[in-house]
Design an enzyme around this catalytic site. Structure first.
Site, PDB file in Angstrom:
ATOM      1  CD1 TRP A 183     -23.199 -33.601  22.726  1.00 24.01           C
ATOM      2  CD2 TRP A 183     -23.452 -34.894  20.908  1.00 24.01           C
ATOM      3  NE1 TRP A 183     -22.661 -34.842  23.005  1.00 24.01           N
ATOM      4  CE2 TRP A 183     -22.807 -35.651  21.918  1.00 24.01           C
ATOM      5  CE3 TRP A 183     -23.713 -35.494  19.681  1.00 24.01           C
ATOM      6  CZ2 TRP A 183     -22.420 -36.973  21.731  1.00 24.01           C
ATOM      7  CZ3 TRP A 183     -23.328 -36.820  19.486  1.00 24.01           C
ATOM      8  CH2 TRP A 183     -22.700 -37.548  20.511  1.00 24.01           C
ATOM      9  CD  GLU A 224     -26.830 -32.339  23.937  1.00 22.73           C
ATOM     10  OE1 GLU A 224     -27.068 -32.063  22.743  1.00 22.73           O
ATOM     11  OE2 GLU A 224     -27.369 -33.299  24.523  1.00 22.73           O
ATOM     12  CE  LYS A 226     -23.579 -39.174  25.505  1.00 20.82           C
ATOM     13  NZ  LYS A 226     -23.983 -39.731  24.221  1.00 20.82           N
ATOM     14  CG  ASP A 257     -29.174 -35.101  27.032  1.00 19.62           C
ATOM     15  OD1 ASP A 257     -29.606 -35.915  27.868  1.00 19.62           O
ATOM     16  OD2 ASP A 257     -29.295 -35.267  25.808  1.00 19.62           O
ATOM     17  CG  HIS A 260     -25.683 -35.926  27.866  1.00 20.02           C
ATOM     18  ND1 HIS A 260     -25.349 -35.143  26.789  1.00 20.02           N
ATOM     19  CD2 HIS A 260     -26.315 -37.017  27.342  1.00 20.02           C
ATOM     20  CE1 HIS A 260     -25.764 -35.706  25.673  1.00 20.02           C
ATOM     21  NE2 HIS A 260     -26.366 -36.843  25.985  1.00 20.02           N
ATOM     22  CG  HIS A 284     -31.209 -32.144  24.410  1.00 18.20           C
ATOM     23  ND1 HIS A 284     -30.252 -32.675  23.585  1.00 18.20           N
ATOM     24  CD2 HIS A 284     -31.875 -31.212  23.662  1.00 18.20           C
ATOM     25  CE1 HIS A 284     -30.332 -32.100  22.395  1.00 18.20           C
ATOM     26  NE2 HIS A 284     -31.296 -31.205  22.412  1.00 18.20           N
ATOM     27  CG  ASP A 292     -29.958 -45.480  26.413  1.00 20.25           C
ATOM     28  OD1 ASP A 292     -29.283 -45.027  25.467  1.00 20.25           O
ATOM     29  OD2 ASP A 292     -31.171 -45.319  26.510  1.00 20.25           O
ATOM     30  CG  ASP A 294     -30.050 -41.018  24.095  1.00 20.25           C
ATOM     31  OD1 ASP A 294     -30.210 -39.797  24.226  1.00 20.25           O
ATOM     32  OD2 ASP A 294     -28.958 -41.540  23.851  1.00 20.25           O
ATOM     33  CG  ASP A 324     -31.565 -36.166  22.814  1.00 23.35           C
ATOM     34  OD1 ASP A 324     -31.879 -37.022  21.964  1.00 23.35           O
ATOM     35  OD2 ASP A 324     -30.389 -35.834  23.038  1.00 23.35           O
TER      36      ASP A 324
HETATM   37  C1  RNT Z   1     -26.026 -37.144  22.137  1.00 25.54           C
HETATM   38  C2  RNT Z   1     -26.763 -35.877  22.413  1.00 25.54           C
HETATM   39  C3  RNT Z   1     -27.434 -35.293  21.227  1.00 25.54           C
HETATM   40  C4  RNT Z   1     -28.146 -36.344  20.391  1.00 25.54           C
HETATM   41  C5  RNT Z   1     -28.966 -35.777  19.294  1.00 25.54           C
HETATM   42  C6  RNT Z   1     -29.367 -36.795  18.305  1.00 25.54           C
HETATM   43  O1  RNT Z   1     -25.589 -37.759  23.261  1.00 25.54           O
HETATM   44  O2  RNT Z   1     -27.688 -36.063  23.429  1.00 25.54           O
HETATM   45  O3  RNT Z   1     -28.290 -34.293  21.619  1.00 25.54           O
HETATM   46  O4  RNT Z   1     -28.942 -37.169  21.167  1.00 25.54           O
HETATM   47  O5  RNT Z   1     -28.288 -34.731  18.742  1.00 25.54           O
HETATM   48 ZN    ZN Z   2     -29.026 -34.396  23.872  1.00 26.55          ZN
END
Ligand code: RNT
Ligand code: ZN
Length: 417
Positions: A183, A224, A226, A257, A260, A284, A292, A294, A324
């Protein structure tokens, strides 16, 4: 009521609907979740004392007890794993190399991860790996693999290439393929004029990184996407369309993810689409909240929907499940336990679904029964099956794990000040 009695009652109720609790438990016990090392130290890593910088991510909170050394981080992950039923995996980031910051990212080799690999081996864990394309001076411009500066681009290509070798060595040593995820944060805060150039450079860089073919029994390459990050609101080079195209054409894994995408898009609806064209993917599992992407994973409708898709589509063998998220405002070990247990609960609920019955309603056009039963299933006693499963796997059932976290906080984490 004892856990056994409650389980027996639940088993009978599920059996009446045609669902086999024993089978569900058996399948769940074979499903590994990859625990992300970066929840334990707020995505800090062990290269410098600066910790997370740039990359469009932010760990907020100042809860005491964060892991400061590789040994502390390993101790914390081990504690978390002791409170999670089943055998799982460790997901490591390149910045967790044990080099005291003396080896730059393009020079990393498997030797720099020897302690992690030994530890994983000793604990019978498989491992996954990630390149770290942020928190580094050469990422300060916001562009890595798509950088127009050839020297910087090359540096990051070398890092990506090094990571594949490390992933392959890990997979070989641990005898289970190492999903090695890539990523990058590349993007613009404001409206770009050239959207094409960076994407062409990213493609070129990926082609260079993936040029060498490596045994898939050791290494599974993954990319990955986003939608946006902090500081890359208007344009992200590695968008979903970009990597979906790349993954299909080059036969690498795609990482979805769950944090994302646009808030009205859901990964649960994407899985069966991408699985029509890809052999394997990585998830993820995260939780997006406003800006956010995460937050700690909870047992949300969407998490359940994802698990249902994995089970109904018979995808468990082809989908790698990683977590993640990072939260520095609560006990970090508890964050792992909560997120992972929720992922497993979602899978258990999905495995307990009488899918044949629901499918029959759908196929016969009886959408009334389909909706009615989907709602009735929500109050079935899956908690009794979960508690029984935890006990059987020798980890604390229900909320009993929290006492162990409190004791660990008192005896270990609070002494780290
Ligand atoms: C970032 C991605 C990635 C990170 C990690 C730490 O937006 O989600 O996967 O969260 O690599
Ligand atoms: Zn991720």
């Amino acid at each position: 009521m004892s856990i056994e009695k409650a389980y027996e009652a639940a088993r009978q109720r599920y059996a009446e609907l045609g669902a086999d609790t024993e089978k569900a438990i058996e399948r769940l016990s074979k499903t590994a979740i990859s625990l992300h090392c970066w929840q334990g130290d707020d995505v800090g890593g062990f290269e410098t004392s600066d910790g997370l910088s740039g990359g469009g991510m932010l760990a907020t909170g100042a809860y005491p007890g964060k892991a400061r050394t590789p040994d502390e981080l390993r101790e914390d992950i081990k504690k978390a794993m002791s409170l999670i039923p089943g055998k799982h995996r460790l997901n490591l980031h390149a910045m967790y190399a044990e080099t005291a910051g003396k080896v730059d990212r393009n020079q990393l080799t498997a030797e720099h991860f020897a302690a992690w690999i030994d530890w994983a081996k000793g604990n019978g864990l498989g491992m996954d790996f990630n390149g770290t394309f942020f928190s580094h001076p050469k990422a300060d411009s916001g562009f890595t693999l798509s950088n127009a500066d050839e020297n910087i681009r090359r540096f990051w290509v070398e890092h990506g290439t090094a990571c594949r070798k490390i992933g392959a060595a890990i997979g070989k040593e641990l005898r289970t393929p190492c999903v090695t995820n890539l990523w990058i944060p590349d993007g613009y805060k404001d409206i770009p004029v050239d959207r094409k150039g960076p994407r062409e450079r990213l493609k070129k860089s990926l082609d260079e990184i993936f040029a060498e073919s490596i045994d898939q029994n050791c290494l599974l390459d993954c990319v990955e996407s986003k939608l946006f990050g902090i500081g890359s609101e208007c344009y992200v080079v590695g968008s979903h369309e970009f990597y979906l195209g790349y993954a299909i054409r080059n036969n690498v894994l795609l990482c979805l993810d769950t944090g994302h995408f646009h808030p009205t898009e859901v990964v649960s609806d994407k899985i069966s689409s991408v699985m029509t064209f890809l052999d394997e993917i990585l998830l993820h599992v995260s939780r997006g909240v406003r800006w956010d992407s995460d937050h700690v994973v909870i047992l949300s409708d969407e998490l359940r929907a994802i698990a249902e898709e994995l089970v109904r589509g018979d995808y468990l063998e082809r989908v790698h499940i990683g977590l993640d998220f990072f939260d520095a405002s609560i006990n970090r070990v508890a964050a792992w336990v909560i997120g992972t247990r929720c992922m497993l609960k979602a899978l258990l609920i999905a495995l307990l679904e009488p899918t044949d019955m629901l499918r029959a309603f759908e196929q016969s056009g009886d959408f009334t029964s389909r909706l009615a039963m989907l709602e009735e299933l929500k109050t079935m006693p899956f908690g009794a099956v979960w508690d029984y499963y935890c006990t059987k796997m020798e980890v604390p059932p229900a909320q009993a794990w929290l006492d162990e976290i409190k004791a660990y906080e008192k005896d270990v984490l609070n002494k780290r000040r």
